[in-house]
Structures are given as C-alpha cells and as structure tokens.
Design an enzyme around this catalytic site. Sequence first.
Site, PDB file in Angstrom:
ATOM      1  N   LYS A  95       4.929  -5.900  11.568  1.00  0.00           N
ATOM      2  CA  LYS A  95       3.634  -6.135  11.065  1.00  0.00           C
ATOM      3  C   LYS A  95       4.246  -7.574   9.902  1.00  0.00           C
ATOM      4  O   LYS A  95       5.773  -7.939   9.792  1.00  0.00           O
ATOM      5  CB  LYS A  95       5.067  -5.453   9.710  1.00  0.00           C
ATOM      6  CG  LYS A  95       3.169  -5.563   8.587  1.00  0.00           C
ATOM      7  CD  LYS A  95       2.939  -4.324   7.782  1.00  0.00           C
ATOM      8  CE  LYS A  95       2.507  -4.831   5.820  1.00  0.00           C
ATOM      9  NZ  LYS A  95       1.987  -3.418   5.998  1.00  0.00           N
ATOM     10  N   ARG A 104       0.523  -0.933   0.421  1.00  0.00           N
ATOM     11  CA  ARG A 104       0.455   0.000   0.007  1.00  0.00           C
ATOM     12  C   ARG A 104       0.753   1.105   0.231  1.00  0.00           C
ATOM     13  O   ARG A 104       1.559   1.473   0.446  1.00  0.00           O
ATOM     14  CB  ARG A 104      -1.273  -0.327   1.092  1.00  0.00           C
ATOM     15  CG  ARG A 104      -1.776  -1.544   1.426  1.00  0.00           C
ATOM     16  CD  ARG A 104      -2.940  -0.867   1.936  1.00  0.00           C
ATOM     17  NE  ARG A 104      -2.823  -0.720   3.550  1.00  0.00           N
ATOM     18  CZ  ARG A 104      -2.810   0.406   4.158  1.00  0.00           C
ATOM     19  NH1 ARG A 104      -3.905   1.229   3.484  1.00  0.00           N
ATOM     20  NH2 ARG A 104      -2.919   0.554   5.699  1.00  0.00           N
ATOM     21  N   ARG A 109      -0.048   6.165  13.880  1.00  0.00           N
ATOM     22  CA  ARG A 109       0.825   5.473  15.058  1.00  0.00           C
ATOM     23  C   ARG A 109       0.609   5.634  15.945  1.00  0.00           C
ATOM     24  O   ARG A 109      -0.090   6.777  16.447  1.00  0.00           O
ATOM     25  CB  ARG A 109       1.949   7.033  14.175  1.00  0.00           C
ATOM     26  CG  ARG A 109       2.500   6.124  12.653  1.00  0.00           C
ATOM     27  CD  ARG A 109       3.741   5.592  12.899  1.00  0.00           C
ATOM     28  NE  ARG A 109       4.404   5.454  11.565  1.00  0.00           N
ATOM     29  CZ  ARG A 109       3.781   4.162  10.799  1.00  0.00           C
ATOM     30  NH1 ARG A 109       3.264   3.931  11.083  1.00  0.00           N
ATOM     31  NH2 ARG A 109       4.462   4.334   9.220  1.00  0.00           N
TER      32      ARG A 109
HETATM   33  C1  BTN Z   1       0.696  -3.482   2.375  1.00  0.00           C
HETATM   34  O1  BTN Z   1       1.533  -2.938   1.790  1.00  0.00           O
HETATM   35  O2  BTN Z   1       0.418  -3.803   3.694  1.00  0.00           O
HETATM   36  C2  BTN Z   1       0.821  -5.038   1.798  1.00  0.00           C
HETATM   37  C3  BTN Z   1       0.780  -5.757   1.177  1.00  0.00           C
HETATM   38  C4  BTN Z   1       0.143  -6.333   0.167  1.00  0.00           C
HETATM   39  C5  BTN Z   1       1.189  -7.235  -1.050  1.00  0.00           C
HETATM   40  C6  BTN Z   1       1.127  -8.294  -1.562  1.00  0.00           C
HETATM   41  S1  BTN Z   1       1.496 -10.231  -1.683  1.00  0.00           S
HETATM   42  C7  BTN Z   1       0.911 -10.845  -3.115  1.00  0.00           C
HETATM   43  C8  BTN Z   1       0.065  -9.857  -3.537  1.00  0.00           C
HETATM   44  N1  BTN Z   1       0.910  -9.198  -5.109  1.00  0.00           N
HETATM   45  C9  BTN Z   1       1.314  -7.911  -5.004  1.00  0.00           C
HETATM   46  O3  BTN Z   1       1.971  -6.928  -5.235  1.00  0.00           O
HETATM   47  N2  BTN Z   1       0.617  -7.546  -2.851  1.00  0.00           N
HETATM   48  C10 BTN Z   1       0.139  -8.034  -2.806  1.00  0.00           C
END
Ligand code: BTN
Length: 317
Positions: free
Chosen positions: A177, A112, A312
């Site tokens: 995380k 994100r 935060r």
């Molecule tokens: C975040 O930033 O918390 C979201 C992360 C999401 C990662 C997943 S891995 C599978 C799918 N493909 C991607 O490119 N992103 C999501």
Amino acid sequence: MLPLLRLLQDGRFHSGEALGAALGISRAAVWKQLRSLEAELGLPVYKVRGRGYRLASPLRLLDERKLSEEAWPVSVLHSVDSTNSEALRRLEAAQSVPFSVLAERQTAGRGRRGRTWISPFAENLYYSLVLRVEGGMRQLEGLSLVVGLALVRAIRGMGVEGVGLKWPNDLLVDGRKIAGILLELSGDPADVCHVVIGIGVNVNMMPGQASTIDQPWTSMRAVLGCGVDRNELVSGLNKQLMGYLSLHQQRGFSALLEEWQGCHLWQGRQVRLTAGAQEIVGVVLGVDVTGALRLLVDGVERHFSGGELSLRLSDDS
Ligand code: BTN
C-alpha cells in the site's frame, strides 16, 4: 513556521549559541524550545558535543501560500489530530466550501475500518478536501473510486508508474500500500450534504520508520529511490482532482468506469471478499455504474458495495 524550526530546516549543525543569538534568547531557552519541538512535532533533534544541534535530514515544508494560489483555499497545519476531523470541525463552524486542510503531522490519523493512519512530521501527505454535494446519492456513486483514479494519475505523474488500484480505493505498488482514501459525509446524503475527501500518501517515509503499520506498505521515495517534493505532488493532485471531479459531476461514474477498470490491479483475479462474518470467493469482473464490485461467484454474477468489505487474493495465507 516556528522560528527555531526555520533555522534548523537545512539539516546542518547549528550551535546553541548561534541559535540563541538568532532568536534573541539564552542557550538554556534554546534547549527548552528544542525539547518542546521534539515533543510537539515528534521530530528528533540530534545533539553532538562541540558541533550543536541538527535535524535528521533537511525539511521541505508544505507551502500554504503557493498552494492557495492554485485550486481551493488551503490551510496547512503543523500538527493536528486528523485533517478529516479538522475539516469536519471547520464545516460545523460554517467555513465556506470548498476548502482543503493539510497537515505536516497527524496525531490521530484515521484509516478505513477503524485503522490508524501513521502520520510522521513532514514526511508524507495528509490531505482533506471538503466539497458540497447536491443531487443526492447519484452524485456520491463511484465518488471514492474517482478520487482513487485522480490520485493514481497524480502519483504516476511524479514517476511512480507501477501504482494501481485495489477496489474500492487502495493504491498499491507491487502488492504494497502506498496511499489510501477515507470519505466522510456530513448532512443528508439523500439531499444536500458535504463530503470530506481524506487522502493519505506515503511519500518520503522509509521502511523501518513505521514499524507499527500492520499491512505491507511502501512509499514513493522507496519506489523511486529519491526524495519527492510534496508541494509538487499536491499541485498535481489538485489538478487531477479538479478534472476528474468535474467530469464525475457532469457525467457520473459511468463515464469513468472503463478507465477505472484499466487501473484496477486485481481485474480478472480470483479473490476472497470478507463482508462481516461472510467470506465469498470469486473472480473480479469489474465494477458497476454505482462503483460496486462485480464478482463471478459459482458461475453467477454478484455485486458488492460498502466500506466493510475487505479483498484478499485467495492464495494469501
Ligand atoms: C485507508 O485506510 O486506506 C484510508 C487512509 C486515509 C488517511 C487520510 S490522511 C488524511 C485524512 N485524515 C485522516 O485522518 N485520514 C485521512
């Protein structure tokens, strides 16, 4: 699976001669294939004089055939830019929904807020599920929160009991995380559209392996102290998603709101919410039926939604 990878997956030493004989190629050709394995999959292969070649540790790859028997049709790729991007391309090419795309490695995994999602080969889970959404915005309300709830249940089901949620859909253990969710829409959200539910879980990656991650993180293996079977995790996740998504479709997010708040680690905490240039300090009251965050700000309840927000703890420096 690539034949050379199949021979090496036990993590033991194999001589160049034995590999060549098994593959029907010369030792020089084995060497060439090993180099391209390293380059294409980012998988280090160790070479020890007199003993041969081995991987850093044994591999247990995702089992496409087994996983396809369980829920949605599944494709497991060795390497892809991003499973979400691949899912969107397949949708564009009119692949029938629902379907899921998993990969052993992503070369351009997306998080994100434009972040990169670090995705080494065969260590973690990179999972995208594509669903058709009918009924407009109502069916999308709270959807990403419900996915978070299903993921918490799946990860707890593997023994990681301390995992919980940080609004809107980060999964944390002890403030670090462990998993994230990226929802992307295709089509008209007010009418019929498709949603790509992208899920990334740090499964077996260990601290030290990914120094470029710019936030505190952990993995299931780091928490449990032992390796995790990713096929088992996918099965559990599919089951949880089937249950929670159908409940959400039938009864909406309101039916799951209390349960979600029960898993929210920052419930009742003083937080700072960053929305663009704006910073709001308040106490977390919970979420509303649309999935928006309810904050008590200077004695007044205010609701905040949208993906541009960051949360935060206000005592973070
Ligand atoms: C975040 O930033 O918390 C979201 C992360 C999401 C990662 C997943 S891995 C599978 C799918 N493909 C991607 O490119 N992103 C999501």
